[in-house]
Design a protein around this motif. Structure first.
Motif, PDB file in Angstrom:
ATOM      1  N   PRO A  24       0.814  -1.224   0.000  1.00  0.00           N
ATOM      2  CA  PRO A  24       0.000   0.000   0.000  1.00  0.00           C
ATOM      3  C   PRO A  24       0.841   1.264   0.000  1.00  0.00           C
ATOM      4  O   PRO A  24       1.993   1.266   0.436  1.00  0.00           O
ATOM      5  N   ALA A  25       0.241   2.333  -0.502  1.00  0.00           N
ATOM      6  CA  ALA A  25       0.875   3.648  -0.480  1.00  0.00           C
ATOM      7  C   ALA A  25      -0.123   4.657   0.056  1.00  0.00           C
ATOM      8  O   ALA A  25      -1.332   4.546  -0.186  1.00  0.00           O
ATOM      9  N   VAL A  26       0.361   5.625   0.804  1.00  0.00           N
ATOM     10  CA  VAL A  26      -0.505   6.693   1.296  1.00  0.00           C
ATOM     11  C   VAL A  26      -1.093   7.419   0.091  1.00  0.00           C
ATOM     12  O   VAL A  26      -0.370   7.838  -0.811  1.00  0.00           O
ATOM     13  N   GLY A  27      -2.411   7.538   0.070  1.00  0.00           N
ATOM     14  CA  GLY A  27      -3.111   8.143  -1.059  1.00  0.00           C
ATOM     15  C   GLY A  27      -3.907   7.138  -1.855  1.00  0.00           C
ATOM     16  O   GLY A  27      -4.774   7.516  -2.646  1.00  0.00           O
ATOM     17  N   ASP A  28      -3.663   5.843  -1.633  1.00  0.00           N
ATOM     18  CA  ASP A  28      -4.405   4.804  -2.357  1.00  0.00           C
ATOM     19  C   ASP A  28      -5.906   4.879  -2.081  1.00  0.00           C
ATOM     20  O   ASP A  28      -6.717   4.469  -2.922  1.00  0.00           O
ATOM     21  N   LEU A  29      -6.284   5.361  -0.886  1.00  0.00           N
ATOM     22  CA  LEU A  29      -7.690   5.331  -0.467  1.00  0.00           C
ATOM     23  C   LEU A  29      -8.397   6.670  -0.648  1.00  0.00           C
ATOM     24  O   LEU A  29      -9.551   6.813  -0.277  1.00  0.00           O
ATOM     25  N   ALA A  30      -7.697   7.658  -1.203  1.00  0.00           N
ATOM     26  CA  ALA A  30      -8.236   9.022  -1.274  1.00  0.00           C
ATOM     27  C   ALA A  30      -9.532   9.103  -2.070  1.00  0.00           C
ATOM     28  O   ALA A  30     -10.393   9.937  -1.781  1.00  0.00           O
ATOM     29  N   ASP A  31      -9.697   8.251  -3.066  1.00  0.00           N
ATOM     30  CA  ASP A  31     -10.902   8.308  -3.898  1.00  0.00           C
ATOM     31  C   ASP A  31     -11.864   7.166  -3.596  1.00  0.00           C
ATOM     32  O   ASP A  31     -12.805   6.928  -4.341  1.00  0.00           O
ATOM     33  N   LYS A  32     -11.635   6.465  -2.483  1.00  0.00           N
ATOM     34  CA  LYS A  32     -12.512   5.357  -2.096  1.00  0.00           C
ATOM     35  C   LYS A  32     -13.595   5.851  -1.134  1.00  0.00           C
ATOM     36  O   LYS A  32     -13.560   6.979  -0.645  1.00  0.00           O
ATOM     37  N   GLY A  33     -14.555   4.996  -0.836  1.00  0.00           N
ATOM     38  CA  GLY A  33     -15.597   5.328   0.122  1.00  0.00           C
ATOM     39  C   GLY A  33     -15.080   5.292   1.552  1.00  0.00           C
ATOM     40  O   GLY A  33     -13.984   4.794   1.829  1.00  0.00           O
ATOM     41  N   ALA A  34     -15.892   5.815   2.477  1.00  0.00           N
ATOM     42  CA  ALA A  34     -15.485   5.864   3.880  1.00  0.00           C
ATOM     43  C   ALA A  34     -15.283   4.473   4.461  1.00  0.00           C
ATOM     44  O   ALA A  34     -14.422   4.269   5.319  1.00  0.00           O
ATOM     45  N   ASP A  35     -16.069   3.501   4.004  1.00  0.00           N
ATOM     46  CA  ASP A  35     -15.898   2.134   4.519  1.00  0.00           C
ATOM     47  C   ASP A  35     -14.528   1.585   4.148  1.00  0.00           C
ATOM     48  O   ASP A  35     -13.832   0.976   4.971  1.00  0.00           O
ATOM     49  N   ALA A  36     -14.093   1.827   2.883  1.00  0.00           N
ATOM     50  CA  ALA A  36     -12.767   1.376   2.456  1.00  0.00           C
ATOM     51  C   ALA A  36     -11.666   2.127   3.201  1.00  0.00           C
ATOM     52  O   ALA A  36     -10.627   1.554   3.543  1.00  0.00           O
ATOM     53  N   LEU A  37     -11.897   3.401   3.472  1.00  0.00           N
ATOM     54  CA  LEU A  37     -10.909   4.196   4.207  1.00  0.00           C
ATOM     55  C   LEU A  37     -10.707   3.650   5.611  1.00  0.00           C
ATOM     56  O   LEU A  37      -9.567   3.395   6.039  1.00  0.00           O
ATOM     57  N   LEU A  38     -11.791   3.472   6.355  1.00  0.00           N
ATOM     58  CA  LEU A  38     -11.669   3.046   7.750  1.00  0.00           C
ATOM     59  C   LEU A  38     -11.117   1.627   7.866  1.00  0.00           C
ATOM     60  O   LEU A  38     -10.340   1.335   8.782  1.00  0.00           O
ATOM     61  N   ASP A  39     -11.506   0.746   6.950  1.00  0.00           N
ATOM     62  CA  ASP A  39     -10.929  -0.598   6.965  1.00  0.00           C
ATOM     63  C   ASP A  39      -9.475  -0.568   6.511  1.00  0.00           C
ATOM     64  O   ASP A  39      -8.623  -1.283   7.040  1.00  0.00           O
ATOM     65  N   GLY A  40      -9.174   0.288   5.532  1.00  0.00           N
ATOM     66  CA  GLY A  40      -7.825   0.333   4.971  1.00  0.00           C
ATOM     67  C   GLY A  40      -6.782   0.835   5.940  1.00  0.00           C
ATOM     68  O   GLY A  40      -5.648   0.330   5.962  1.00  0.00           O
TER      69      GLY A  40
END
Length: 490
Positions: free
Chosen positions: A296-312
């Motif tokens: 993973p890299a910081v920024g991978d989740l920037a365009d994902k939903g909140a569920d993906a962010l919190l799990d990620g």
């Protein structure tokens, strides 16, 4: 474990524009580009695409290199990279492949123009092709006497090489992977140069071995000297900064590997030091992703939903999680705080094993969202799962009209908070302080908390029994855990 923990910690990469500039400045890449622009209709190439020997002095002179054997070698290396990366297109003689004495033609490749007109992504894609080519060179066999491998019929005896290409590639990738991990250690603060003997040992010495045997030390020494050759090849493409093994050690000890294991802190740098560059982080991660490794890299989740962010970010180091959340919030734009907060709170609900840690990171994300998130936070005050953290957030932001929580909500929040910290694998001292602080806030804490309808109640109470420094409180926690399991039918 509530969420699948990443094999590797998240990397914080430089921007693509910065990385592309680094790629264009890599010494070997610079030389390849200069030769690609130098080549013309009169340039003579062999049937395999290599620059003919007679042209090497002129190529070396164009690169500002001496017209000797070393200069010719550097020019030949740069030419091969230009061909491998599509900066040059070579046509075989008569289009039929090899032909004794025949020469091919060369023209500018499509990728050469992209270096000035292309996007950073396109430039980096060309550079990555170059990295693959250099990596292949670094894992190629060392031919001390090529003539000995050629049979009477002109065929090459590959078995005599004692070379396994897959094994060589796997070893170098493992070394680069270890260097990648060391660079990301301590939230990215572990980017100091690594001694070459230590890096070689990380691949050879078993984790459970105490004092290495003589055989293991010999293997480490051999690996170290092979890595010295490989890092000398890899440095010009820009992925590492390398201080080679001091050649004076050859005269002192016959072979520097003989005494590498005994190097002290004062002279360890003489045995080689290597550091992965920002471009190297990008390049090694790209190779790992291509191989199917989760990197993973910081920024991978920037365009994902909140569920993906919190799990990620569930098991990200604190600094990386904070940076990821900030990028996610920034992507919602001005005026997006309320819908972003509402999305985060909705994603934080749940009774699954990972829910407590999601709520913990939701609370951290709301802290970064700022006061603009208040309407969304107030909307969940009556929610049994989110009402407690909503009250904490409002109190931290100075709200005075916050309704008092019920005792059931207070106990539920205590269980949820400890469950999250247990899943986060926090510092033991901090977790112990949290356990003792929460239990001390309420008289008869363990007489009541076992009744809390939370999936993690028994597990949390068992942990409190292990962590609490007061023997009586620890015993009360264990008794409460037994009651909680009995109540749940387990």
């Amino acid at each position: 474990m509530s969420a699948e923990r990443p094999v590797l910690p998240p990397v914080r990469l430089n921007s693509e524009a910065e990385l592309a500039r680094d790629a264009l400045a890599a010494p070997l890449f610079v030389r390849a580009v200069r030769l690609a622009r130098w080549a013309g209709p009169e340039t003579r190439v062999g049937a395999g695409g290599e620059l003919v020997e007679a042209q090497l002095p002129a190529a070396a002179e164009h690169l500002g290199l001496p017209a000797d054997e070393d200069g010719a070698a550097y020019a030949s290396e740069a030419w091969r990279l230009a061909v491998d990366t599509g900066l040059l297109d070579v046509t075989d003689p008569d289009g039929e492949g090899e032909d004794d004495g025949a020469e091919g033609t060369v023209t500018a490749g499509e990728n050469l123009a992209l270096l000035t007109t292309g996007s950073p992504q396109e430039i980096l894609a060309i550079w990555l092709d170059g990295l693959d080519a250099v990596h292949a060179d670094a894992t190629a066999p060392l031919l001390d006497d090529f003539a000995d491998l050629v049979g009477e019929d002109g065929s090459i005896d590959f078995d005599a090489l004692d070379w396994d290409p897959e094994e060589e590639t796997e070893f170098l990738d493992g070394v680069l992977g270890n260097l990648y991990l060391l660079t990301l250690a301590d939230n990215g603060a572990g980017d100091a140069p690594v001694p070459l003997p230590a890096l070689a040992a990380s691949m050879i010495v078993p984790d459970d071995m105490g004092e290495p045997t003589d055989d293991i030390l010999e293997q480490v020494s051999e690996a170290m000297m092979r890595l010295d050759d490989q890092f000398r090849l890899l440095e010009p493409i820009g992925i590492v900064e390398y201080q080679p093994v001091d050649e004076a050690l050859m005269a002192e000890a016959g072979d520097p590997a003989d005494t590498a294991a005994d190097a002290d802190e004062e002279d360890v740098t003489r045995y080689g030091m290597v550091r992965l560059t920002p471009l190297g982080l990008y390049g090694i991660r790209a190779r790992m992703l291509e191989a199917g490794v989760s990197a993973p890299a910081v920024g991978d989740l920037a365009d994902k939903g909140a569920d993906a962010l919190l799990d990620g970010v569930a098991h990200y180091p604190e600094a990386a999680a904070r940076a990821e959340i900030q990028l996610w919030l920034a992507g919602r734009g001005a005026g997006g705080a309320v819908p972003a907060a509402a999305e985060l709170l909705a994603a934080a609900r749940g009774t699954d094993e990972g829910a407590p840690l999601r709520r913990l990171h939701c609370q951290q994300a709301l802290a970064l969202a700022g006061e603009e998130a208040e309407p969304a936070v107030r909307a969940v005050l009556a929610d049994p799962e989110l009402g407690g953290l909503a009250r904490v957030w409002l109190a931290e932001h100075g709200a005075t009209d916050v309704p008092a929580p019920s005792e059931a909500m207070v106990f539920w929040l205590a269980i949820d908070t400890i469950a999250a910290q247990l899943d986060a694998d926090g510092e033991l001292d901090e977790l112990q302080g949290l356990v003792e602080g929460l239990s001390a806030q309420h008289t008869g804490f363990f007489d009541e908390i076992w009744r809390v309808d939370h999936p993690a109640t028994a597990e949390v109470l068992e942990a409190m029994g292990r962590l609490h420094s007061d023997k009586k409180a620890a015993k009360d926690a264990r008794k409460a855990a037994f009651k909680a399991r009995s109540r749940a039918g387990g």
